[in-house]
Scaffold this motif. Structure first.
Motif, PDB file in Angstrom:
ATOM      1  N   ALA A 144       0.831  -1.209   0.000  1.00 14.83           N
ATOM      2  CA  ALA A 144       0.000   0.000   0.000  1.00 14.83           C
ATOM      3  C   ALA A 144       0.857   1.247   0.000  1.00 14.83           C
ATOM      4  O   ALA A 144       0.572   2.228  -0.706  1.00 14.83           O
ATOM      5  N   ARG A 147       2.292   1.768  -3.476  1.00 20.47           N
ATOM      6  CA  ARG A 147       1.331   2.364  -4.394  1.00 20.47           C
ATOM      7  C   ARG A 147       1.203   3.869  -4.148  1.00 20.47           C
ATOM      8  O   ARG A 147       1.161   4.655  -5.098  1.00 20.47           O
ATOM      9  N   ARG A 148       1.152   4.282  -2.876  1.00 19.91           N
ATOM     10  CA  ARG A 148       1.082   5.710  -2.567  1.00 19.91           C
ATOM     11  C   ARG A 148       2.325   6.440  -3.041  1.00 19.91           C
ATOM     12  O   ARG A 148       2.256   7.577  -3.517  1.00 19.91           O
ATOM     13  N   GLU A 151       1.868   7.059  -6.652  1.00 20.79           N
ATOM     14  CA  GLU A 151       0.805   8.049  -6.875  1.00 20.79           C
ATOM     15  C   GLU A 151       1.285   9.451  -6.539  1.00 20.79           C
ATOM     16  O   GLU A 151       1.006  10.408  -7.271  1.00 20.79           O
ATOM     17  N   GLU A 452      -2.556  -2.059   6.697  1.00 20.54           N
ATOM     18  CA  GLU A 452      -1.703  -2.111   5.510  1.00 20.54           C
ATOM     19  C   GLU A 452      -0.482  -3.000   5.737  1.00 20.54           C
ATOM     20  O   GLU A 452      -0.029  -3.685   4.812  1.00 20.54           O
ATOM     21  N   THR A 457      -3.092  -3.841   0.222  1.00 19.36           N
ATOM     22  CA  THR A 457      -2.339  -3.514  -0.993  1.00 19.36           C
ATOM     23  C   THR A 457      -2.709  -2.135  -1.520  1.00 19.36           C
ATOM     24  O   THR A 457      -2.050  -1.622  -2.414  1.00 19.36           O
ATOM     25  N   THR A 458      -3.767  -1.560  -0.966  1.00 15.86           N
ATOM     26  CA  THR A 458      -4.165  -0.192  -1.303  1.00 15.86           C
ATOM     27  C   THR A 458      -4.343   0.590  -0.013  1.00 15.86           C
ATOM     28  O   THR A 458      -4.410   0.014   1.082  1.00 15.86           O
ATOM     29  N   THR A 459      -4.407   1.904  -0.121  1.00 15.48           N
ATOM     30  CA  THR A 459      -4.582   2.742   1.066  1.00 15.48           C
ATOM     31  C   THR A 459      -5.842   2.343   1.820  1.00 15.48           C
ATOM     32  O   THR A 459      -6.922   2.225   1.243  1.00 15.48           O
ATOM     33  N   SER A 460      -5.691   2.142   3.115  1.00 12.83           N
ATOM     34  CA  SER A 460      -6.783   1.665   3.951  1.00 12.83           C
ATOM     35  C   SER A 460      -7.935   2.660   3.991  1.00 12.83           C
ATOM     36  O   SER A 460      -7.738   3.886   3.985  1.00 12.83           O
ATOM     37  N   ARG A 464      -8.507   6.931   4.657  1.00 14.61           N
ATOM     38  CA  ARG A 464      -9.353   7.825   3.874  1.00 14.61           C
ATOM     39  C   ARG A 464     -10.381   8.524   4.766  1.00 14.61           C
ATOM     40  O   ARG A 464     -10.662   9.713   4.580  1.00 14.61           O
TER      41      ARG A 464
END
Length: 472
Positions: A144, A147-148, A151, A452, A457-460, A464
């Motif tokens: 995660a 990925r950030r 981004e 995470e 694998t992505t922002t929790s 958010r």
């Protein structure tokens, strides 16, 4: 808790390691009574010192005074992580909404230049602050975070960051620079330098005083008043009222102590620990010979440096906020916060597991309700301010000081056109909403990091939600 001795060194009374290393400065005299100046600056940290420095350099005949409750450099300026970084607090989209995308890009470019501006002034003025421009590394230690990282890199490309300003590191380069356990990917920016914060504060204060600025310490300002009909703006202290054409508020995390400012900026706590000097054998495993600054992509993130005398200094939020915007002036650090930071240090640098924590401390930083830094001067009231740096103030204070110089001198410059100038936002909510909200935000961030690290694998979704509540 292996490696954490519960000794008087550990329970140090809150003085930062940076001051323990060089010794506390002798205090200057307090305000002797009512006075009148051209410019009065409330707060003797980096913002106040840089503002006085640039005003006096531009117009030597200006009568300038700094009023400081403790001593110059007592607050965040003498307690921070030592990142002279081009990172800037707040939403770029919010700044761009004020004056356009190009204005925000100009602000970022100004931050790049400000890193070198600080280095240049220290050289010119003979301030020795252990400055080393090794750059900044951000590591991702789970999918995660990785990925950030990608981004954020893509996003920053649209805001003035070129390939020479920020780039992905190859795996070989990352390992060659610094061995951080569990790193999946990392970015590097050259726009960052390590500093010893207290040395910079003490040195800058000495230079400012030598230019003829009156620095009054042990002088508590309780209220700042705008111009009245036919009168001047003023700073009210227990030792007398100081009047001036302009009164600049440079109080950052201590702003809530002023009358009428209780909900203006939230005082956020940040804590640090530092190890004993590590032996050469440990550094063989860690590397870090370039003394880059180090951060991660966690939500409850850390910031770290290799000090000039071969220690690791690492910081994080710990207990982020005290009810009613109270601040712990003495900077004492809770044992559980030290333990948390130690676990983070050992997780990133297992080779340091047999070392000892030699010092711990904390301090407060200022957070506006929209998390965006600001500079402002109202010529009609004679009041101005700068701050709300959200922990990114070491470099930003320099840019703020030069911008306030131009605003006070009524110069129409590139700096006064930057989109953080004149920014005003709503106040923080009253208690208990303020305390409840901050506790919830950081509980969610910690939950997001745990999620995470375990399987995300992505922002929790927790993160958010925290960002939504915080208004970031």
């Amino acid at each position: 808790m292996k490696g954490i001795p519960l000794t008087t060194d550990f329970a140090n009374g809150g003085v930062s390691f940076w001051y323990r290393q060089i010794g506390l400065p002798d205090r200057r005299a307090a305000l002797p009574g009512a006075r009148s100046y051209d410019v009065v600056i409330v707060g003797g940290g980096y913002t106040g010192l840089w503002t006085a420095y640039y005003l006096k350099k531009a117009q030597p005949d200006l009568r300038i005074a700094i009023l400081e409750r403790e001593f110059a450099g007592f607050g965040a300026s003498g307690r921070n992580g030592g990142w002279l970084s081009a990172e800037f607090a707040g939403s770029r989209k919010r700044y761009a909404a004020a004056r356009g995308r190009e204005a925000m890009i100009s602000l970022q470019q100004a931050m790049f230049r400000s890193v070198d501006e600080v280095i240049g002034v220290t050289r010119e003025e003979g301030i020795e602050a252990d400055i080393h421009k090794g750059g900044l590394i951000h590591v991702a230690t789970n999918p995660a975070q990785r990925r950030r990282l990608h981004e954020e890199l893509s996003e920053l490309r649209t805001w003035g960051y070129g390939e020479d300003d920020l780039r992905l590191m190859s795996r070989d380069e990352q390992r060659e620079r610094v061995q951080v356990a569990g790193t999946l990917e990392a970015t590097y920016s050259p726009h960052c330098a390590r500093i010893q914060p207290a040395k910079l504060a003490v040195g800058l204060a000495s230079v400012v005083a030598s230019l003829g600025v009156d620095i009054f310490e042990n002088t508590t300002v309780t209220e700042i008043r705008p111009r009245s009909a036919g009168g001047q703006a003023s700073a009210v202290t227990s030792r007398g009222v100081v009047s001036a054409e302009y009164v600049i508020r440079a109080t950052e995390g201590f702003t809530a102590s002023l009358a009428g400012q209780h909900r203006q900026w939230l005082p956020m706590n940040s804590s640090m620990i530092v190890t004993e000097p590590l032996p050469a054998e440990v550094w063989k495993h860690i590397g870090w010979s370039g003394s880059e600054l180090l951060g991660d992509e966690a939500h409850a993130y850390i910031y770290a440096q290799r000090t000039a005398d071969d220690r690791i200094a690492i910081g994080g939020r710990g207990v982020p906020y005290r009810y009613g915007s109270r601040t712990d002036d003495r900077g004492a650090t809770q044992a559980q916060t030290v333990a948390l930071l130690w676990r983070m240090l050992v997780k990133l640098f297992p080779a340091a597991a047999d070392s000892h924590v030699q010092h711990s401390w904390c301090g407060v930083l200022g957070v506006p309700r929209d998390w965006c830094s600001t500079v402002h001067l109202d010529h009609s009231t004679g009041l101005g301010w700068a701050g709300g740096y959200v922990g990114s103030g070491v470099t930003t204070t320099n840019l703020a000081g030069r911008t306030l110089r131009d605003l006070v001198l009524r110069r129409d410059t590139e700096l006064t056109a930057l989109p953080w100038v004149g920014r005003q936002v709503r106040q923080w909510e009253p208690e208990p909403l303020r305390w409840t909200g901050v506790q919830l935000i950081y509980a969610l961030f910690r939950s997001a990091d745990r999620h995470e690290n375990d399987r995300g694998t992505t922002t929790s979704a927790y993160a958010r939600l925290a960002n939504l509540i915080s208004g970031r």
